[in-house]
Scaffold this active site. Structure first.
Site, mmCIF file in Angstrom:
data_model
loop_
_atom_site.group_PDB
_atom_site.id
_atom_site.type_symbol
_atom_site.label_atom_id
_atom_site.label_comp_id
_atom_site.label_asym_id
_atom_site.label_seq_id
_atom_site.Cartn_x
_atom_site.Cartn_y
_atom_site.Cartn_z
ATOM 1 N N ASN A 69 35.523 38.474 38.162
ATOM 2 C CA ASN A 69 36.304 39.385 38.988
ATOM 3 C C ASN A 69 35.353 40.423 39.594
ATOM 4 O OD1 ASN A 69 38.115 41.138 40.105
ATOM 5 N ND2 ASN A 69 39.128 41.710 38.171
ATOM 6 N N LYS A 71 35.997 42.580 41.771
ATOM 7 C CA LYS A 71 36.740 43.817 42.074
ATOM 8 C C LYS A 71 36.355 44.355 43.461
ATOM 9 C CE LYS A 71 37.278 44.635 37.200
ATOM 10 N NZ LYS A 71 37.529 45.571 36.129
ATOM 11 N N HIS A 167 46.538 42.082 37.901
ATOM 12 C CA HIS A 167 45.441 42.746 37.183
ATOM 13 C C HIS A 167 45.887 44.165 36.828
ATOM 14 C CE1 HIS A 167 41.640 44.691 36.315
ATOM 15 N NE2 HIS A 167 41.186 43.473 36.040
ATOM 16 N N GLU A 169 44.461 46.912 36.942
ATOM 17 C CA GLU A 169 44.142 47.970 37.913
ATOM 18 C C GLU A 169 45.196 47.999 39.018
ATOM 19 O OE1 GLU A 169 40.096 46.716 38.435
ATOM 20 O OE2 GLU A 169 39.666 47.449 36.410
ATOM 21 N N GLU A 243 44.095 40.849 28.970
ATOM 22 C CA GLU A 243 43.103 41.900 29.191
ATOM 23 C C GLU A 243 43.643 43.230 28.670
ATOM 24 O OE1 GLU A 243 40.172 40.711 32.493
ATOM 25 O OE2 GLU A 243 41.821 41.767 33.421
ATOM 26 N N GLY A 249 36.116 47.473 31.328
ATOM 27 C CA GLY A 249 35.091 48.355 31.905
ATOM 28 C C GLY A 249 34.681 49.486 30.985
ATOM 29 N N SER A 289 35.267 43.776 28.935
ATOM 30 C CA SER A 289 33.884 44.023 28.496
ATOM 31 C C SER A 289 33.192 42.793 27.913
ATOM 32 C CB SER A 289 33.842 45.197 27.508
ATOM 33 O OG SER A 289 34.305 46.371 28.127
HETATM 34 P P1 PGA Z 1 35.165 44.103 32.583
HETATM 35 O O1 PGA Z 1 36.422 43.800 33.512
HETATM 36 O O2 PGA Z 1 34.570 42.783 32.161
HETATM 37 O O3 PGA Z 1 34.224 44.905 33.446
HETATM 38 O O4 PGA Z 1 35.656 44.876 31.415
HETATM 39 C C1 PGA Z 1 37.303 42.740 33.239
HETATM 40 C C2 PGA Z 1 38.414 42.708 34.258
HETATM 41 O O5 PGA Z 1 38.888 43.772 34.671
HETATM 42 O O6 PGA Z 1 38.850 41.640 34.681
#
Ligand code: PGA
Length: 335
Positions: A69, A71, A167, A169, A243, A249, A289
């Site tokens: 991803n 983003k 997602h 976010e 997730e 993150g 992460s």
């Molecule tokens: P991350 O993000 O691996 O940076 O924690 C995962 C995601 O949001 O899909």
């Protein structure tokens, strides 16, 4: 707009031979045993059988799948460099997993044209009108006067085979409700796209013990919209990404025990609310992460079918290493 099927419109990479892979799959011995135990149709026994199933369907049978991803990251220059780094890694990547990469909409055509076909491309979102009601679950009025939005129809036209929906976010920062995510899934499926649906709880929800209420509600909103309960509609085309929001993150990874517990409960929920076949075939990814150093430990879990990777997917070598955790997984589960 004619209804399109995945088979007619979606080009997948030669490695994305899910149907072939499925033919060679053997259900786990424990599951077969469970089927043999079930030969009585009265209600009590059916209820009891469900109880047994909750513990027994604890392992998927699908191909390992890893997503990157990207983003809201990338310039023309950095995207070009990432595409080159990924392409350079193709000979090092095992053939035993499916892979998708999610660039921004802006970079999608470039990535689709330049990324090696070992990687599928995946959009990060597609939209539906929130107020639309459609008993047929198509939500098919998404092109037109909707400034700034991208429709699944357009993704279909561009032959983008995957879309990431729900997602966290988008749910927390951009107002995607469970209901809208369900409609988006239905609309994307109607246009033949495979979808990756993200679910997961906040730290507060985990701490106050409502993790499973939240996740089951998110799943229910999706299940409600997939009117075709056939195996092909769910298992091969809908991937679930668990997730936990507190792990995204943050560098704080969920423990293998936490991941296994949630994945196995998601699978049990699917068995109970959709079907046993779907529960076994649906790929459940973990995201939060994940990196090249921690992926092997997580991949050993029987109930993990892949990863959704944010930060570490922006590095071609690291992402390739995470894809190769597929071999660790197959070895651990004896496939
Ligand atoms: P991350 O993000 O691996 O940076 O924690 C995962 C995601 O949001 O899909």
């Amino acid at each position: 707009m004619m209804r399109a099927t995945a088979a007619t419109t979606i080009q997948t990479t030669p490695s994305y031979s899910y149907l072939t892979a499925r033919k060679t799959m053997t259900p786990s011995a424990r599951t077969i045993k469970n089927h043999r135990m079930d030969n009585n149709n009265n209600n009590n026994n059916r209820r009891r059988r469900r109880g047994e199933l909750l513990q027994i369907v604890s392992e998927g049978t699908g191909r390992f799948i890893v997503g990157g991803n990207w983003k809201c990251n990338g310039t023309r220059e950095s995207v070009k460099a990432l595409v080159e780094a990924l392409n350079k890694n193709v000979p090092n990547i095992e053939k035993n997993c499916d892979i998708y990469c999610c660039p921004t909409f802006l970079h999608l055509p470039y990535v689709k044209d330049n990324l090696n076909e070992r990687f599928n491309v995946c959009a990060q979102n597609s939209w539906v009108e929130a107020d639309l009601v459609d008993p047929e679950h198509h939500y098919d009025s998404t092109t037109g006067a909707f400034t700034g939005e991208i429709s699944a129809e357009m993704l279909e036209d561009l032959q983008v085979p995957f879309v990431l929906l729900g997602h966290s976010e988008r749910r927390t920062l951009l107002g995607d409700t469970d209901e809208i995510v369900g409609k988006k899934v239905a609309h994307a499926r109607y246009h033949g796209l495979s979808v990756v649906v993200c679910v997961g709880e906040t730290l507060e929800e985990r701490e106050n013990g409502t993790t499973f209420d939240v996740i089951f509600k998110q799943l229910k909103a999706v299940a409600k919209e997939i009117d075709d309960r056939e195996h092909s509609s769910w298992g091969s085309s809908v991937v679930i990404a668990y997730e936990p929001i507190w792990a995204i993150g943050t560098g704080k990874v969920a423990t293998p025990e936490q991941v296994q517990e949630v994945h196995s409960k998601i699978r049990s929920w699917l068995a109970e609310n959709v079907s046993e076949d779907v529960a076994k075939a649906t790929r459940i990814q973990y995201g939060g992460s994940v990196n090249a150093s921690n992926c092997a430990d997580l991949a050993k879990l029987s109930d993990i079918d892949g990863f959704l990777v944010g930060g570490a997917s922006l590095n071609g070598d690291d992402f390739a290493a995470i894809c190769n955790a597929s071999s660790v997984h197959y070895k651990a589960v004896g496939r």
